[in-house]
Design an enzyme around this catalytic site. Structure first.
Site, PDB file in Angstrom:
ATOM      1  N   ARG A  12       0.360  14.521  12.925  1.00 30.70           N
ATOM      2  CA  ARG A  12       0.741  14.328  11.514  1.00 30.70           C
ATOM      3  C   ARG A  12       0.803  15.669  10.769  1.00 30.70           C
ATOM      4  NH1 ARG A  12      -1.690   8.921   9.137  1.00 30.70           N
ATOM      5  NH2 ARG A  12       0.407   8.790   8.278  1.00 30.70           N
ATOM      6  N   ASP A  29       4.354   0.688  12.099  1.00 32.88           N
ATOM      7  CA  ASP A  29       3.136   0.078  11.526  1.00 32.88           C
ATOM      8  C   ASP A  29       2.932  -1.362  11.984  1.00 32.88           C
ATOM      9  OD1 ASP A  29       3.328   1.752   8.280  1.00 32.88           O
ATOM     10  OD2 ASP A  29       2.799   2.438  10.279  1.00 32.88           O
ATOM     11  N   CYS A  33      -4.881   7.952   9.001  1.00 33.47           N
ATOM     12  CA  CYS A  33      -5.171   7.337  10.298  1.00 33.47           C
ATOM     13  C   CYS A  33      -4.985   8.348  11.433  1.00 33.47           C
ATOM     14  CB  CYS A  33      -4.214   6.167  10.555  1.00 33.47           C
ATOM     15  SG  CYS A  33      -4.723   4.689   9.704  1.00 33.47           S
ATOM     16  N   ARG A  40      -8.652  -0.318   4.715  1.00 32.87           N
ATOM     17  CA  ARG A  40      -7.804   0.679   4.051  1.00 32.87           C
ATOM     18  C   ARG A  40      -6.491   0.053   3.586  1.00 32.87           C
ATOM     19  NH1 ARG A  40      -7.175   6.117   7.197  1.00 32.87           N
ATOM     20  NH2 ARG A  40      -5.871   6.294   5.371  1.00 32.87           N
ATOM     21  N   LYS A  64       0.855  -1.207   0.000  1.00 32.33           N
ATOM     22  CA  LYS A  64       0.000   0.000   0.000  1.00 32.33           C
ATOM     23  C   LYS A  64       0.886   1.251   0.000  1.00 32.33           C
ATOM     24  CE  LYS A  64      -1.740   1.661   4.037  1.00 32.33           C
ATOM     25  NZ  LYS A  64      -1.466   3.091   4.274  1.00 32.33           N
ATOM     26  N   ASN A  65       1.906   1.279   0.878  1.00 32.59           N
ATOM     27  CA  ASN A  65       2.687   2.513   1.045  1.00 32.59           C
ATOM     28  C   ASN A  65       3.718   2.728  -0.040  1.00 32.59           C
ATOM     29  OD1 ASN A  65       1.110   2.994   3.195  1.00 32.59           O
ATOM     30  ND2 ASN A  65       2.623   2.459   4.747  1.00 32.59           N
TER      31      ASN A  65
END
Ligand code: EPZ
Length: 416
Positions: free
Chosen positions: A121, A305, A116, A397, A22-23
């Protein structure tokens, strides 16, 4: 709302195929708008963050076709340079588009990103870096207005090795004449993947994976067909699940080096981890001795993560474990949900003390972020009785429906 109903206590046996990361896919999708030619990404999982990023690109005028796990992107008609709030708030990665939009259109208007709820952030490091490149930036009414008519190559030092800021600066400088140097870069494998992808499109970037990346500006980029690296966090999640539940699970299509920090932790338990090229086999007899201390660090340290998932594992280990979360200030929220299942966790700021209990007792819990939600599924797999994990849209997600892989491994899990 969708939920997972899990009856715990089963060992896991079988194989899991790991999909694209995903990242990595999210910045690659942002990078695709640096060319008008066709870009194809293979082995992309069906996860909602990718759906959201595709919606943003379509909002810019891109034409995107998905078949199975391939994404075909045609940006030739992408003539917009604004990302509205209702799309940007969907995910953190909308901010990655700032750099690529600027490189494509010389201007951009992007609403503040979402993502998230694991901390403040901020995007100050993104903004400071872009300004170093001579990009004019105004922040007004929840939007960031950028103009890069006077952009120039520069030697930029990031205040901290931010993954997103590193990626944004790489994409903002691909067309800036001359040599841009980015220092104190993040070294995550996804940064190396973005460099490989952009260079395959004709960019001239080197140094990804180290703390100094050098970008030589080029005139234009061409289309590319590309397979992103496997998702190291999904792979790590299934390794931890097996370590907790017991059983024999083989992961296919993984890069063991990308999760060497987790593998080294697991080697301190009674689990047996065998590595063979792009496969990892883990054998576990279940309940492990506690890991003394786990500190999340920037890559190649232990990934933030995987912090919630390793916490779930420690709740049923023998002994006491100390977990320090150094990256995100509020990434212990899931501890409260784990305690509803009988976990013994004490939180003091960035430190969590986890005293292993003999067993967790099933109950109803709520996911509140992507990785925290995954950790609640792992807890349900070992808890006695039935666990219901609600608000699983957070988990969707970043994981293709977890129940599909876990059912194949023998877990008793149902998605309502
Ligand atoms: C990326 O987020 C990942 N997301 C995150 O994964 C991951 O947890 C994080 O990197 C760290 O590895 C994507 O790649 C889409 P950062 P990012 O900028 O880029 C502070 C998941 O579960 N910071 O490296 O947003 C920030 O607050 C997600 O898949 C600033 O202070 O992370 C944090 O404390 C969650 N100012 C630290 O840096 C800035 O301008 C690391 O953040 C930017 C960041």
């Amino acid at each position: 709302m969708k939920e997972y109903i899990i009856n715990g206590g089963r060992a896991l046996d079988g194989t899991v195929e790991i999909r694209g990361a995903k990242n990595s896919i999210l910045p690659l999708l942002a990078g695709s708008i640096l060319t008008d030619e066709i870009t194809v990404l293979h082995n992309c999982p069906n996860i909602s963050d990718v759906d959201s990023m595709i919606k943003i690109l379509e909002g810019l005028g891109s034409k995107i076709i998905r078949n199975a796990r391939d994404i075909v992107i045609d940006n030739s008609m992408a003539n917009k340079s604004e990302i509205p709030a209702y799309l940007a708030k969907e995910l953190r990665s909308s901010i990655f588009l700032l750099g690529s939009l600027l490189s494509r259109n010389k201007k951009a208007k992007v609403a503040y990103p979402g993502g998230c709820d694991i901390g403040l952030r901020p995007i100050d490091i993104h903004i400071a870096g872009l300004r170093e490149l001579g990009i004019e930036i105004q922040e007004q009414g929840g939007y960031i207005f950028c103009n890069c008519q006077n952009a120039k190559c520069a030697d930029v030092v990031l205040d901290l090795p931010s993954v997103g800021a590193t990626e944004n600066l790489m994409m903002s400088s691909v067309f800036i004449k001359g040599r841009t140097v980015i220092r104190n870069c993040a070294k995550e494998p996804e940064i190396v993947d973005l460099q490989r992808f952009l260079n395959a499109m004709g960019a001239k970037i080197k140094g990804a994976g180290t703390s100094v990346i050098v970008v030589e500006g080029v005139e234009k980029l061409h289309g590319v067909e590309y397979t992103p690296i496997p998702d190291r966090i999904v792979a790590g999640t299934y390794l931890i699940a097996t370590a907790m539940c017991g059983g024999n699970v083989e992961l296919i299509n993984v890069n063991p080096e990308h999760i060497s920090s987790l593998i080294s932790k697991l080697s301190k338990t009674t689990c047996k981890v065998h590595i063979k090229n792009d496969r990892i086999l883990i054998k576990s007899k279940g309940r492990q001795k506690s890991l003394d201390c786990i500190e999340t660090m920037y890559y190649p340290g232990f990934p933030t993560d995987l912090q919630s998932q390793i916490m779930a594992m420690q709740t049923v280990s023998r002994g006491t474990s100390v977990i320090v979360e150094n990256i995100f200030e509020t990434r212990f929220k899931t501890a409260g949900e784990l305690k509803k299942l009988g976990a013994d966790i004490t939180i003091k700021g960035r430190v969590a003390v986890v005293k292993g209990v003999k067993e967790l007792i099933g109950g109803e819990v709520h996911a509140s972020d992507l990785r925290g939600g995954a950790s609640l599924v792992l807890a349900g797999l070992v808890a006695g009785g039935q666990t219901v994990v609600k608000d699983i849209y957070h988990i969707d997600r970043g994981y293709e429906d977890m129940s599909v892989d876990l059912l194949k491994l023998g877990a008793n899990i149902k998605r309502t």
